[in-house]
Design a protein around this motif. Structure first.
Motif, PDB file in Angstrom:
ATOM      1  N   PHE A  60      39.123  37.320  47.705  1.00 40.06           N
ATOM      2  CA  PHE A  60      39.576  37.262  46.262  1.00 40.06           C
ATOM      3  C   PHE A  60      39.102  36.403  45.469  1.00 40.06           C
ATOM      4  O   PHE A  60      38.837  36.651  44.249  1.00 40.06           O
ATOM      5  N   PRO A  61      38.827  35.219  45.880  1.00 35.80           N
ATOM      6  CA  PRO A  61      38.126  34.224  44.996  1.00 35.80           C
ATOM      7  C   PRO A  61      36.624  34.702  44.800  1.00 35.80           C
ATOM      8  O   PRO A  61      36.345  34.326  43.467  1.00 35.80           O
ATOM      9  N   VAL A  62      36.301  35.211  45.621  1.00 29.47           N
ATOM     10  CA  VAL A  62      34.736  35.869  45.062  1.00 29.47           C
ATOM     11  C   VAL A  62      34.813  36.751  43.831  1.00 29.47           C
ATOM     12  O   VAL A  62      33.881  36.637  43.212  1.00 29.47           O
ATOM     13  N   TYR A  63      35.746  37.760  44.119  1.00 29.43           N
ATOM     14  CA  TYR A  63      35.822  38.648  43.099  1.00 29.43           C
ATOM     15  C   TYR A  63      36.468  38.290  41.975  1.00 29.43           C
ATOM     16  O   TYR A  63      36.002  38.800  40.742  1.00 29.43           O
ATOM     17  N   GLU A  64      37.311  37.217  41.995  1.00 25.89           N
ATOM     18  CA  GLU A  64      37.769  36.655  40.738  1.00 25.89           C
ATOM     19  C   GLU A  64      36.479  35.917  40.120  1.00 25.89           C
ATOM     20  O   GLU A  64      36.372  36.034  38.670  1.00 25.89           O
ATOM     21  N   LYS A  65      35.701  35.440  40.727  1.00 21.16           N
ATOM     22  CA  LYS A  65      34.558  34.617  40.118  1.00 21.16           C
ATOM     23  C   LYS A  65      33.580  35.750  39.597  1.00 21.16           C
ATOM     24  O   LYS A  65      32.934  35.505  38.289  1.00 21.16           O
ATOM     25  N   VAL A  66      33.356  36.584  40.338  1.00 19.46           N
ATOM     26  CA  VAL A  66      32.380  37.955  39.909  1.00 19.46           C
ATOM     27  C   VAL A  66      33.023  38.401  38.361  1.00 19.46           C
ATOM     28  O   VAL A  66      32.226  38.375  37.597  1.00 19.46           O
ATOM     29  N   LEU A  67      34.222  38.645  38.243  1.00 22.08           N
ATOM     30  CA  LEU A  67      34.716  39.056  36.976  1.00 22.08           C
ATOM     31  C   LEU A  67      34.567  38.236  35.849  1.00 22.08           C
ATOM     32  O   LEU A  67      34.307  38.297  34.875  1.00 22.08           O
ATOM     33  N   ARG A  68      34.737  36.858  36.261  1.00 21.08           N
ATOM     34  CA  ARG A  68      34.795  35.432  35.208  1.00 21.08           C
ATOM     35  C   ARG A  68      33.351  35.692  34.750  1.00 21.08           C
ATOM     36  O   ARG A  68      33.123  35.501  33.731  1.00 21.08           O
ATOM     37  N   ASP A  69      32.365  35.428  35.701  1.00 22.65           N
ATOM     38  CA  ASP A  69      30.965  35.264  35.456  1.00 22.65           C
ATOM     39  C   ASP A  69      30.260  36.477  34.610  1.00 22.65           C
ATOM     40  O   ASP A  69      29.557  36.282  33.729  1.00 22.65           O
ATOM     41  N   HIS A  70      30.717  37.718  35.017  1.00 21.93           N
ATOM     42  CA  HIS A  70      30.235  38.968  34.426  1.00 21.93           C
ATOM     43  C   HIS A  70      30.901  39.200  32.906  1.00 21.93           C
ATOM     44  O   HIS A  70      30.065  39.592  32.024  1.00 21.93           O
ATOM     45  N   GLY A  71      32.198  38.645  32.850  1.00 20.97           N
ATOM     46  CA  GLY A  71      32.818  38.613  31.525  1.00 20.97           C
ATOM     47  C   GLY A  71      32.909  40.095  30.781  1.00 20.97           C
ATOM     48  O   GLY A  71      33.097  40.171  29.707  1.00 20.97           O
ATOM     49  N   GLN A  72      32.789  41.233  31.738  1.00 18.35           N
ATOM     50  CA  GLN A  72      33.074  42.325  31.333  1.00 18.35           C
ATOM     51  C   GLN A  72      34.416  43.217  31.848  1.00 18.35           C
ATOM     52  O   GLN A  72      35.036  42.418  32.735  1.00 18.35           O
ATOM     53  N   ASP A  73      34.552  44.339  31.600  1.00 20.83           N
ATOM     54  CA  ASP A  73      35.752  45.137  32.332  1.00 20.83           C
ATOM     55  C   ASP A  73      35.512  45.448  33.497  1.00 20.83           C
ATOM     56  O   ASP A  73      36.413  45.759  34.193  1.00 20.83           O
ATOM     57  N   PHE A  77      45.464  35.173  41.087  1.00 18.64           N
ATOM     58  CA  PHE A  77      44.169  35.571  40.749  1.00 18.64           C
ATOM     59  C   PHE A  77      44.272  36.365  39.559  1.00 18.64           C
ATOM     60  O   PHE A  77      44.673  37.775  39.515  1.00 18.64           O
ATOM     61  N   PRO A  78      44.448  35.701  38.182  1.00 19.21           N
ATOM     62  CA  PRO A  78      44.885  36.373  37.101  1.00 19.21           C
ATOM     63  C   PRO A  78      43.902  37.284  36.797  1.00 19.21           C
ATOM     64  O   PRO A  78      44.071  38.626  36.176  1.00 19.21           O
ATOM     65  N   LEU A  79      42.457  37.342  37.025  1.00 15.47           N
ATOM     66  CA  LEU A  79      41.469  38.147  36.466  1.00 15.47           C
ATOM     67  C   LEU A  79      41.584  39.540  37.402  1.00 15.47           C
ATOM     68  O   LEU A  79      41.557  40.524  36.812  1.00 15.47           O
ATOM     69  N   LEU A  80      41.776  39.359  38.753  1.00 16.94           N
ATOM     70  CA  LEU A  80      42.045  40.457  39.532  1.00 16.94           C
ATOM     71  C   LEU A  80      43.356  41.126  39.120  1.00 16.94           C
ATOM     72  O   LEU A  80      43.546  42.326  39.266  1.00 16.94           O
TER      73      LEU A  80
END
Length: 221
Positions: free
Chosen positions: A133-146, A178-181
């Protein structure tokens, strides 16, 4: 002959569930032919429908496709769930492959012997919260898209949502850190085709219950 894809598997999640999710996300209606007994599987094997003698098998576009990844890649490509170019497709593959270890743990949880279930759950929670989950949280943060990749829904988003929901079935507060997830889950769950699939009465399968495990084992062993 119906033009709908026909899915051959037992009446449960297993390795067919990600394929059901992809078809549903694409808004594609499909039929299901359930294996009820070992004889049903043997009949398919003897009839030459199973190239490697295994299900899932999906009849689609005149083919009898086996191997889960081959089927899901075909569906994702056919229904525009595989990115806009080679680079996006590579990222989608990377994110999907990265989920498979955790997905396998979640899928097999209810098949664990009673005396090993607690340890198995501990392994799921540890790997989910500390490794994946930390990986996908980071991917979403870095990508900055929906979405995980690009600006449109892909098979990566669909599989991630399915995995998150399965993880919450095992431990309801597993996404607490994991707020972004959490936002991703809410956002993707609201896409009309997916929202429909999440409603009661859809072809989405419930978690395998302990009482169903012996029947599934009988079919495949």
């Amino acid at each position: 002959m119906s033009g709908k894809p026909k899915l051959h598997y037992f009446n449960g999640r297993g390795r067919m569930e990600p394929i059901r999710w992809l078809l549903a996300a694409a808004g594609v209606e499909f039929e299901e032919c359930f294996l009820e007994t070992k004889d049903d599987l043997i009949k398919l094997q003897k009839g030459g429908s199973l190239l490697f003698q295994q299900v899932p098998m999906v009849e689609i576009d005149g083919m009898k496709m086996v191997q889960t990844r081959a089927i899901s890649n075909y569906i994702a490509t056919k229904y525009n769930l595989y990115g806009k170019d080679l680079k996006e497709r590579a990222l989608i593959d990377m994110y999907v492959e990265g989920l498979l270890d955790l997905y396998e743990l979640l899928m097999t949880h209810n098949f664990q012997p009673a005396d090993k279930k607690e340890q198995h759950l501990a392994t799921i929670v540890d790997k989910a919260t500390n490794r994946y989950f930390p990986v996908y949280e980071k991917v979403l943060r870095d990508h900055g898209q929906d979405f995980l990749v690009g600006k449109q829904l892909s098979k990566g988003d669909v599989l991630l949502l399915e995995t998150l929901l399965m993880a919450e079935e095992c431990k309801p507060d597993i996404l607490a850190k994991f707020p972004l997830l959490q936002s991703f889950k809410a956002r993707i769950s609201n896409i009309p085709t997916i929202k429909k699939f999440l409603q009661p009465g859809s072809q989405r399968k419930p978690p395998t219950q302990e009482k169903d495990v012996p029947k599934v084992i009988k079919i495949f062993h």
